[in-house]
Design a protein around this motif. Structure first.
Motif, PDB file in Angstrom:
ATOM      1  N   ASP A 161       3.808  10.088  -3.286  1.00 27.65           N
ATOM      2  CA  ASP A 161       4.316  10.882  -4.405  1.00 27.65           C
ATOM      3  C   ASP A 161       3.773  10.312  -5.724  1.00 27.65           C
ATOM      4  O   ASP A 161       3.146   9.250  -5.758  1.00 27.65           O
ATOM      5  CB  ASP A 161       5.845  10.958  -4.401  1.00 27.65           C
ATOM      6  N   ALA A 162       4.026  11.020  -6.800  1.00 28.73           N
ATOM      7  CA  ALA A 162       3.470  10.648  -8.106  1.00 28.73           C
ATOM      8  C   ALA A 162       3.922   9.258  -8.543  1.00 28.73           C
ATOM      9  O   ALA A 162       3.139   8.486  -9.117  1.00 28.73           O
ATOM     10  CB  ALA A 162       3.857  11.698  -9.150  1.00 28.73           C
ATOM     11  N   GLU A 163       5.167   8.930  -8.276  1.00 32.04           N
ATOM     12  CA  GLU A 163       5.691   7.618  -8.676  1.00 32.04           C
ATOM     13  C   GLU A 163       4.970   6.500  -7.940  1.00 32.04           C
ATOM     14  O   GLU A 163       4.579   5.494  -8.536  1.00 32.04           O
ATOM     15  CB  GLU A 163       7.196   7.559  -8.409  1.00 32.04           C
ATOM     16  N   LEU A 164       4.790   6.654  -6.623  1.00 31.80           N
ATOM     17  CA  LEU A 164       4.094   5.644  -5.845  1.00 31.80           C
ATOM     18  C   LEU A 164       2.643   5.525  -6.311  1.00 31.80           C
ATOM     19  O   LEU A 164       2.129   4.416  -6.473  1.00 31.80           O
ATOM     20  CB  LEU A 164       4.149   5.976  -4.350  1.00 31.80           C
ATOM     21  N   SER A 166       1.364   6.164  -9.246  1.00 28.58           N
ATOM     22  CA  SER A 166       1.333   5.503 -10.550  1.00 28.58           C
ATOM     23  C   SER A 166       1.522   3.991 -10.418  1.00 28.58           C
ATOM     24  O   SER A 166       0.783   3.197 -11.016  1.00 28.58           O
ATOM     25  CB  SER A 166       2.421   6.101 -11.450  1.00 28.58           C
ATOM     26  N   LEU A 167       2.486   3.594  -9.624  1.00 28.31           N
ATOM     27  CA  LEU A 167       2.751   2.175  -9.402  1.00 28.31           C
ATOM     28  C   LEU A 167       1.558   1.510  -8.715  1.00 28.31           C
ATOM     29  O   LEU A 167       1.118   0.424  -9.118  1.00 28.31           O
ATOM     30  CB  LEU A 167       4.023   2.007  -8.571  1.00 28.31           C
ATOM     31  N   ARG A 170      -1.313   0.882 -11.042  1.00 28.44           N
ATOM     32  CA  ARG A 170      -1.081  -0.284 -11.916  1.00 28.44           C
ATOM     33  C   ARG A 170      -1.384  -1.593 -11.192  1.00 28.44           C
ATOM     34  O   ARG A 170      -1.959  -2.516 -11.770  1.00 28.44           O
ATOM     35  CB  ARG A 170       0.349  -0.268 -12.450  1.00 28.44           C
TER      36      ARG A 170
END
Length: 175
Positions: A161-164, A166-167, A170
């Motif tokens: 998903d988008a959160e994973l 993004s993390l 980083r």
């Protein structure tokens, strides 16, 4: 909410049935009650009931796995690993067991053991989250090249998903 109240009703009914249970029925009763308490987040009670199941039937590997899961959620990682070892004897390829064992070892900072279990877990049921956690454990062992490869695999999975993503991006930049 409603499910919480219904779950508590189930637990109350099972407790009321306990004096009526024959020795042969106690294992199933404690297992069911432990499962219901686990869903209610009453993890100490759930772990205790799964221990009782194992006293009655030491080869109830699912009870051992659920005991370990309850203990892991309580932050009692060493005890969780002991339960997971018992469960592994009968459930060697259970993806939940492998992932939970890996996560428990990671919490104890035993990253070499965590990596061994993550390796097995992704072979059985690969997920984006699993690959990301595997990458983090690999990084802790100092293998940044392998960690980066695993993190890129996590990003490329259809269940990322988008959160994973993004993390993970980083971490890749930091590495």
């Amino acid at each position: 909410g409603v499910l919480q109240r219904q779950g508590q009703v189930v637990v109350d009914l099972l407790r009321a049935a306990e004096p009526l249970a024959s020795p042969d029925e106690q294992e199933m009763l404690y297992f069911t009650m432990g499962s219901a308490l686990g869903r209610l987040e009453k993890l100490d009670e759930a772990a205790a009931l799964f221990r009782r199941v194992l006293e009655l039937e030491p080869e109830n590997f699912e009870a051992a796995r659920l005991r370990g899961f309850s203990l892991m959620r309580l932050g009692r990682f060493e005890e969780a690993i002991q339960a997971f070892r018992t469960a592994e004897a009968g459930l060697p390829d259970d993806p939940r067991l492998l992932e939970d064992t890996a996560m428990s070892y990671a919490e104890l900072k035993d990253f070499d053991s965590a990596v061994r279990y993550f390796t097995r877990a992704v072979a059985v049921r690969p997920t984006a989250v699993l690959y990301a956690n595997y990458a983090l454990a690999r990084a802790e062992t100092g293998d940044i090249a392998q960690a980066s490869e695993l993190m890129r695999t996590a990003i490329g999975r259809p269940d990322a998903d988008a959160e994973l993503i993004s993390l993970a991006e980083r971490y890749l930049i930091a590495w």
